[in-house]
Enzyme design. Structure first.
Site, PDB file in Angstrom:
ATOM      1  N   LYS A 232      10.199  -3.487  14.680  1.00 44.27           N
ATOM      2  CA  LYS A 232      10.454  -2.176  14.200  1.00 44.27           C
ATOM      3  C   LYS A 232      11.690  -1.728  15.450  1.00 44.27           C
ATOM      4  O   LYS A 232      12.665  -1.200  15.026  1.00 44.27           O
ATOM      5  CB  LYS A 232       9.418  -1.198  14.328  1.00 44.27           C
ATOM      6  CG  LYS A 232       8.454  -1.580  13.313  1.00 44.27           C
ATOM      7  CD  LYS A 232       9.001  -1.259  11.920  1.00 44.27           C
ATOM      8  CE  LYS A 232       8.336  -1.840  10.907  1.00 44.27           C
ATOM      9  NZ  LYS A 232       9.035  -1.643   9.419  1.00 44.27           N
TER      10      LYS A 232
ATOM     11  N   ASP B  66       3.314 -11.637  -0.799  1.00 47.52           N
ATOM     12  CA  ASP B  66       2.870 -12.553   0.361  1.00 47.52           C
ATOM     13  C   ASP B  66       1.369 -11.705   0.973  1.00 47.52           C
ATOM     14  O   ASP B  66       0.680 -11.985   1.367  1.00 47.52           O
ATOM     15  CB  ASP B  66       3.939 -12.528   1.503  1.00 47.52           C
ATOM     16  CG  ASP B  66       3.415 -13.520   2.279  1.00 47.52           C
ATOM     17  OD1 ASP B  66       2.668 -14.593   2.011  1.00 47.52           O
ATOM     18  OD2 ASP B  66       3.909 -13.839   3.475  1.00 47.52           O
ATOM     19  N   ASN B  67       1.647 -10.354   0.936  1.00 45.09           N
ATOM     20  CA  ASN B  67       0.866  -9.480   1.493  1.00 45.09           C
ATOM     21  C   ASN B  67       0.480  -8.113   0.440  1.00 45.09           C
ATOM     22  O   ASN B  67       0.030  -7.247   1.044  1.00 45.09           O
ATOM     23  CB  ASN B  67       1.247  -8.821   2.695  1.00 45.09           C
ATOM     24  CG  ASN B  67       0.231  -8.302   3.801  1.00 45.09           C
ATOM     25  OD1 ASN B  67      -0.855  -8.691   3.666  1.00 45.09           O
ATOM     26  ND2 ASN B  67       0.713  -7.176   4.862  1.00 45.09           N
TER      27      ASN B  67
ATOM     28  N   TYR C 279       4.794  -6.870  16.436  1.00 46.20           N
ATOM     29  CA  TYR C 279       5.145  -6.105  15.239  1.00 46.20           C
ATOM     30  C   TYR C 279       5.924  -4.897  15.444  1.00 46.20           C
ATOM     31  O   TYR C 279       6.976  -4.451  14.969  1.00 46.20           O
ATOM     32  CB  TYR C 279       3.692  -5.482  14.600  1.00 46.20           C
ATOM     33  CG  TYR C 279       3.999  -4.166  13.738  1.00 46.20           C
ATOM     34  CD1 TYR C 279       4.538  -4.483  12.328  1.00 46.20           C
ATOM     35  CD2 TYR C 279       3.722  -3.024  14.058  1.00 46.20           C
ATOM     36  CE1 TYR C 279       4.733  -3.321  11.520  1.00 46.20           C
ATOM     37  CE2 TYR C 279       3.890  -1.849  13.355  1.00 46.20           C
ATOM     38  CZ  TYR C 279       4.572  -2.110  12.018  1.00 46.20           C
ATOM     39  OH  TYR C 279       4.842  -1.040  11.257  1.00 46.20           O
TER      40      TYR C 279
ATOM     41  N   SER D 212       8.144   2.971  12.913  1.00 48.36           N
ATOM     42  CA  SER D 212       6.779   3.206  13.424  1.00 48.36           C
ATOM     43  C   SER D 212       6.687   3.729  14.623  1.00 48.36           C
ATOM     44  O   SER D 212       7.511   3.706  15.616  1.00 48.36           O
ATOM     45  CB  SER D 212       6.285   1.528  13.559  1.00 48.36           C
ATOM     46  OG  SER D 212       5.204   1.562  14.025  1.00 48.36           O
TER      47      SER D 212
ATOM     48  N   THR E   1       4.967   2.687  16.857  1.00 54.13           N
ATOM     49  CA  THR E   1       4.878   1.541  17.733  1.00 54.13           C
ATOM     50  C   THR E   1       6.228   1.387  18.637  1.00 54.13           C
ATOM     51  O   THR E   1       6.197   0.629  19.514  1.00 54.13           O
ATOM     52  CB  THR E   1       4.581   0.317  17.081  1.00 54.13           C
ATOM     53  OG1 THR E   1       5.335   0.064  16.137  1.00 54.13           O
ATOM     54  CG2 THR E   1       3.097   0.277  16.458  1.00 54.13           C
TER      55      THR E   1
ATOM     56  N   ASP F  91       9.482  -7.943  -3.967  1.00 50.08           N
ATOM     57  CA  ASP F  91       8.232  -7.918  -3.066  1.00 50.08           C
ATOM     58  C   ASP F  91       8.138  -9.434  -3.541  1.00 50.08           C
ATOM     59  O   ASP F  91       8.167 -10.178  -4.537  1.00 50.08           O
ATOM     60  CB  ASP F  91       7.103  -7.124  -3.651  1.00 50.08           C
ATOM     61  CG  ASP F  91       5.887  -6.992  -2.884  1.00 50.08           C
ATOM     62  OD1 ASP F  91       5.194  -8.270  -2.475  1.00 50.08           O
ATOM     63  OD2 ASP F  91       5.517  -6.179  -2.506  1.00 50.08           O
TER      64      ASP F  91
ATOM     65  N   TYR G 247       0.979  -1.238   0.108  1.00 51.97           N
ATOM     66  CA  TYR G 247       0.045   0.072  -0.075  1.00 51.97           C
ATOM     67  C   TYR G 247       0.930   1.301   0.074  1.00 51.97           C
ATOM     68  O   TYR G 247       0.821   2.293  -1.075  1.00 51.97           O
ATOM     69  CB  TYR G 247      -0.894  -0.169   1.107  1.00 51.97           C
ATOM     70  CG  TYR G 247      -1.476   1.213   1.457  1.00 51.97           C
ATOM     71  CD1 TYR G 247      -2.093   2.009   0.832  1.00 51.97           C
ATOM     72  CD2 TYR G 247      -1.505   1.705   3.146  1.00 51.97           C
ATOM     73  CE1 TYR G 247      -2.710   3.391   1.098  1.00 51.97           C
ATOM     74  CE2 TYR G 247      -1.887   2.855   3.520  1.00 51.97           C
ATOM     75  CZ  TYR G 247      -2.700   3.690   2.487  1.00 51.97           C
ATOM     76  OH  TYR G 247      -3.097   4.841   2.978  1.00 51.97           O
TER      77      TYR G 247
ATOM     78  N   LEU H 190      12.651 -11.518   0.874  1.00 52.61           N
ATOM     79  CA  LEU H 190      13.998 -11.268   1.175  1.00 52.61           C
ATOM     80  C   LEU H 190      14.844 -12.289   1.906  1.00 52.61           C
ATOM     81  O   LEU H 190      16.208 -12.057   2.155  1.00 52.61           O
ATOM     82  CB  LEU H 190      13.807  -9.976   2.055  1.00 52.61           C
ATOM     83  CG  LEU H 190      13.214  -8.663   1.596  1.00 52.61           C
ATOM     84  CD1 LEU H 190      13.386  -7.510   2.651  1.00 52.61           C
ATOM     85  CD2 LEU H 190      14.134  -8.091   0.325  1.00 52.61           C
TER      86      LEU H 190
ATOM     87  N   LYS I  10       2.701  -5.948   8.692  1.00 54.51           N
ATOM     88  CA  LYS I  10       2.481  -4.850   9.585  1.00 54.51           C
ATOM     89  C   LYS I  10       1.098  -4.840  10.337  1.00 54.51           C
ATOM     90  O   LYS I  10       0.722  -3.832  10.684  1.00 54.51           O
ATOM     91  CB  LYS I  10       2.276  -3.723   8.633  1.00 54.51           C
ATOM     92  CG  LYS I  10       1.308  -3.450   7.606  1.00 54.51           C
ATOM     93  CD  LYS I  10       1.473  -2.295   6.885  1.00 54.51           C
ATOM     94  CE  LYS I  10       0.377  -2.077   5.872  1.00 54.51           C
ATOM     95  NZ  LYS I  10      -0.977  -2.016   6.472  1.00 54.51           N
TER      96      LYS I  10
HETATM   97  C1  WQD Z   1      -6.846   3.713  14.814  1.00 52.68           C
HETATM   98  C2  WQD Z   1      -7.725   3.780  15.845  1.00 52.68           C
HETATM   99  C3  WQD Z   1      -8.524   1.683  17.182  1.00 52.68           C
HETATM  100  C4  WQD Z   1     -10.630   0.102  13.875  1.00 52.68           C
HETATM  101  C5  WQD Z   1      -1.647   1.644  13.379  1.00 52.68           C
HETATM  102  C6  WQD Z   1      -1.003   0.455  12.315  1.00 52.68           C
HETATM  103  C7  WQD Z   1      -0.007   0.028  12.664  1.00 52.68           C
HETATM  104  C8  WQD Z   1       1.075   1.303  13.233  1.00 52.68           C
HETATM  105  C9  WQD Z   1       0.442   2.322  13.941  1.00 52.68           C
HETATM  106  C10 WQD Z   1       2.926   1.940  11.493  1.00 52.68           C
HETATM  107  C11 WQD Z   1      -7.661   2.953  17.334  1.00 52.68           C
HETATM  108  C12 WQD Z   1      -9.711   2.374  16.486  1.00 52.68           C
HETATM  109  C13 WQD Z   1      -9.556   0.873  14.641  1.00 52.68           C
HETATM  110  C14 WQD Z   1     -11.777  -0.503  13.862  1.00 52.68           C
HETATM  111  C15 WQD Z   1     -11.702   1.236  15.890  1.00 52.68           C
HETATM  112  N1  WQD Z   1       1.674   2.170  12.004  1.00 52.68           N
HETATM  113  N2  WQD Z   1     -10.463   1.598  15.419  1.00 52.68           N
HETATM  114  N3  WQD Z   1     -12.514   0.547  15.117  1.00 52.68           N
HETATM  115  O1  WQD Z   1      -3.875   0.644  16.125  1.00 52.68           O
HETATM  116  O2  WQD Z   1      -3.199   2.797  15.591  1.00 52.68           O
HETATM  117  O3  WQD Z   1      -2.156   1.024  14.517  1.00 52.68           O
HETATM  118  O4  WQD Z   1      -0.762   2.573  13.415  1.00 52.68           O
HETATM  119  O5  WQD Z   1       3.654   1.385  11.699  1.00 52.68           O
HETATM  120  O6  WQD Z   1       0.687  -0.591  11.656  1.00 52.68           O
HETATM  121  O7  WQD Z   1      -1.949  -0.640  12.260  1.00 52.68           O
HETATM  122  O8  WQD Z   1      -4.442   1.990  13.706  1.00 52.68           O
HETATM  123  O9  WQD Z   1      -6.300   2.086  12.061  1.00 52.68           O
HETATM  124  O10 WQD Z   1      -6.107   0.021  13.516  1.00 52.68           O
HETATM  125  O11 WQD Z   1      -6.679   2.076  14.625  1.00 52.68           O
HETATM  126  O12 WQD Z   1     -12.481   1.909  16.859  1.00 52.68           O
HETATM  127  O13 WQD Z   1     -12.562  -1.257  13.331  1.00 52.68           O
HETATM  128  O14 WQD Z   1      -9.170   3.202  15.483  1.00 52.68           O
HETATM  129  O15 WQD Z   1      -9.075   1.412  18.419  1.00 52.68           O
HETATM  130  O16 WQD Z   1      -7.830   3.960  18.210  1.00 52.68           O
HETATM  131  P1  WQD Z   1      -3.458   1.712  15.203  1.00 52.68           P
HETATM  132  P2  WQD Z   1      -5.971   1.426  13.643  1.00 52.68           P
END
Ligand code: WQD
Length: 341
Positions: free
Chosen positions: A161, A37-38, A157, A127, A129, A34, A14, A62, A87
């Site tokens: 990172k 896989d995803n 995950y 990230s 995270t 690539d 993406y 990789l 991810k």
């Molecule tokens: C956003 C908010 C949920 C889905 C992401 C990526 C991760 C990393 C960090 C880069 C949260 C809420 C979500 C739903 C909801 N990025 N939500 N209902 O958890 O912040 O993680 O950013 O490395 O790869 O996944 O993102 O979009 O899952 O959630 O209420 O159906 O929306 O609780 O507060 P998240 P998200």
């Protein structure tokens, strides 16, 4: 001047497909590796449609060092943009070893070849995270600073990172790698061509594609993962950045490193908008952009979720005079056109 050649790992994904398009349009030659896989080959066809030609692409995992070495033999890379990762946070909690194997082992094979072929420059997609999010409990917290404590990650995950950032720090110190770590917050939305976007074929677990699918009546309602937290309205708070702005940042980072007089270097930057919004605010903004209702139900929290994830924007602004350009409303309208087309 010789055209610079950049290896882009997982360039069919993406965010990374956007990087291929942006770097090609800026005049660089990109080579994609690539394992599909995803990601889907249809994304490659769409990159081709946007550019009007096919960038070089190799279907390689990789971790398969022999095959990857053939690519290093064939090209003289100036840079690597390393995106390769699995991810999905929830999936990493279910299959931690799979994540360590793919993200860590795959990266080590890549770094070994970079060393062998003297390709020392790398932009690494890290990230938000990686931060130890107990920092937001500080009373003076105004968003994570790049210098804040990392580690104590809430999911495997994020651990991959965190470990890779530390490995790259040592490769910078002891193997002359030049590294820039870009810590993504929540990259979202679509390319203005509406040809590339987060793969919508399976049930999304991220908020933005889920909301769009509810607006498009492909899903009946959104689960809001709890509403009783110490935030502006009880729902989680995030900093969402348009993927096109995010990739623009990679071009800036590339230029920064190209123009530095360094022998080895490492630095980290948050990729941010500086505007954090809650899940409920996102629902309201999406209703306005799509003119659709977004039904939701309150659901139990996901056990890896952190209530407030946003950063302090000043470092990128001060060093590169960079800020996100796309207003949320435009991003949402753009994404909706993709779903509604
Ligand atoms: C956003 C908010 C949920 C889905 C992401 C990526 C991760 C990393 C960090 C880069 C949260 C809420 C979500 C739903 C909801 N990025 N939500 N209902 O958890 O912040 O993680 O950013 O490395 O790869 O996944 O993102 O979009 O899952 O959630 O209420 O159906 O929306 O609780 O507060 P998240 P998200």
């Amino acid at each position: 001047m010789k055209q610079k050649t950049i290896l882009i790992t997982w360039g069919i994904g993406y965010i990374w497909s956007h990087a291929v398009v942006a770097f090609e349009e800026a005049g660089y030659k990109t080579v994609i590796v690539d394992n599909l896989d995803n990601s889907c080959l249809s994304t490659y066809r769409n990159i081709w449609e946007i550019l009007g030609y096919k960038p070089d692409f190799y279907e390689i995992d990789l971790r398969d060092k022999e095959k990857l070495q053939e690519v290093f033999k064939k090209y003289s890379f100036d840079w690597v943009l390393h995106f390769a990762w699995l991810k999905a946070v929830w999936e990493s909690c279910e299959k931690p070893l799979h994540y360590f194997d793919n993200n860590i082992v795959g990266s080590l094979r890549l770094f070994e070849l970079m060393q062998e072929y003297s390709v020392k420059n790398i932009i690494f997609s890290s990230s938000a995270t990686v931060y130890d999010w107990v920092i937001y409990e500080r009373t003076d917290f105004l968003g994570a600073l790049e210098s804040d404590q990392t580690g104590n990650t809430s999911n495997p995950y994020g651990t991959t990172k965190f470990l890779l950032e530390n490995i790259l720090t040592d490769l910078s110190k002891f193997a002359s790698f030049n590294v820039i770590n870009l810590r993504y917050f929540n990259p979202v939305w679509a390319h203005p061509s509406w040809l590339i976007w987060e793969n919508p074929e399976w049930l999304p677990n991220n908020l933005s594609p889920f909301i769009m699918k509810v607006a498009a009546w492909e899903l009946p309602y959104l689960n809001v993962f709890w509403d009783d937290y110490e935030t502006i309205d009880g729902s989680w708070v995030r900093d969402y950045i348009d993927v096109v702005d995010l990739i623009d940042w990679h071009l800036k980072a590339y230029e920064l490193l190209e123009n530095l007089d360094f022998s080895w270097f490492i630095d980290s930057f948050n990729l941010w908008t500086g505007k954090w919004i809650s899940v409920f605010e996102m629902i309201e903004a999406s209703k306005k952009a799509t003119w659709k209702d977004i039904p939701f139900k309150i659901a139990p929290r996901r056990n890896w979720d952190i209530a407030s994830v946003y950063c302090n924007p000043n470092k990128a602004k001060n060093i590169l005079d960079w800020s996100a350009k796309t207003p949320l409303e435009d991003s949402l309208k753009n994404a909706w056109k993709f779903y509604n087309k």
